[in-house]
Design an enzyme around this catalytic site. Sequence first.
Site: not given
Lengths: 109, 283
Positions: B99, B102, B136, B199, B202-203, B240, B244
């Site tokens: 990595c 470059c 890459c 989603c 709940c959130h 994650r 959920c």
Amino acid sequence: MASGVKPRVKVPKKAAAGEAITIKTLISHKMESGQRKDKEGNLIPRSIINRFTCEFNGESVIDVEIHPAVSTNPYFQFDATVPEAGEFKFTWYDDDGSVYDETKKVAVG
Amino acid sequence: MKFKAMSTIAALAITVPMWAMADPDDDVLVLNGETEMVTKTAAPAHLSDAMDEVMSGWHFRSDETQTMQADDFDNPGMVFVENAMAAWETPEGSEGKSCASCHGAPEDMAGVKPTYPKWNDGAETVYTLQMAMNDCRTKRMGAEAWGYDKGPAIEMVALMSSVSRGMPMNVAIDGPAQATWELGKELYYTRTGQLDLSCANCHEDNYGNMIRADHLSQGQVNGFPAYRLKNAKLNGVHSRFKGCVRDTRAETYKPGSAEFIALELYVSSRANGLSVEGPSVRN
């Protein structure tokens, strides 16, 4: 032989004489307990850090016996009184006989 | 009868403080005693009809967990970041490049993480950071692609995130990325599984309340990759999401799937303005 083992220590560079300073230590280690089994059902042999010590100018500060219940990357934080300028020496003892150490100088003033 | 009445009183006495505890706190996150992080800010314009303020998941955690994240030595996620620093310098693949060949130092990549996922002109699709890395690896390094959300990939994302900490999340949702963003938004509000939950249920509707024994946060992704105390490793955004969706008792999409890429873009846009925190420490 455990791989990827790397000790890390955080100690203040300066302290007042007689001051209690907080020391933090961490060693990356997988801490294989010896209780787990692999996919074929064979026990994975125990491989842990079994002892950790800290000395200040040759005098013992802390000496810890570690057992298999301690989880990955054992972390210890403790306070130590610094009577004079000197050097902390930290040592970890691996089941496979390897010994890892690290030193940190503390100035007084 | 008497027993029943008493147990109701006892239950009330226990649950009332629990409700209070589930609310987000007003603590301030200062990283390593230097960088003050934006963990609460005005919601981005596209969210204005849903909520006024966006909050990092950091506010929903206990003081002990919050403190762990405030210091790099105490943050267990930084152990993985150090692994990635070594990988950054290590040449891999047929071209003999690393990595660093470059991109220079990891610190030179500050400001990259907050803009992902973003439109990639060459591939004519929205790229997550992991897809850009694999591009890459396969095209320039001649190395094998990393598995999505697997160890080496997630560690590298954590390194990229760690050098951008304190910068505000800033993903573009207009232009060519808009169609993907719309798909992500649709997924966010679509109920799934036997529990029939989206989603947002709940959130958006219930953050600050308890879900069984845990606090519901706003589900912001500015802290990812997150070191979770429950599994002692870094967790990617898609993993994650998968957790959920699984918890709604649905068949999940796969990490790296088109659906999760779209969802990541949409959820990231909900965090626009919050500081990048990854690797964060969560339960």
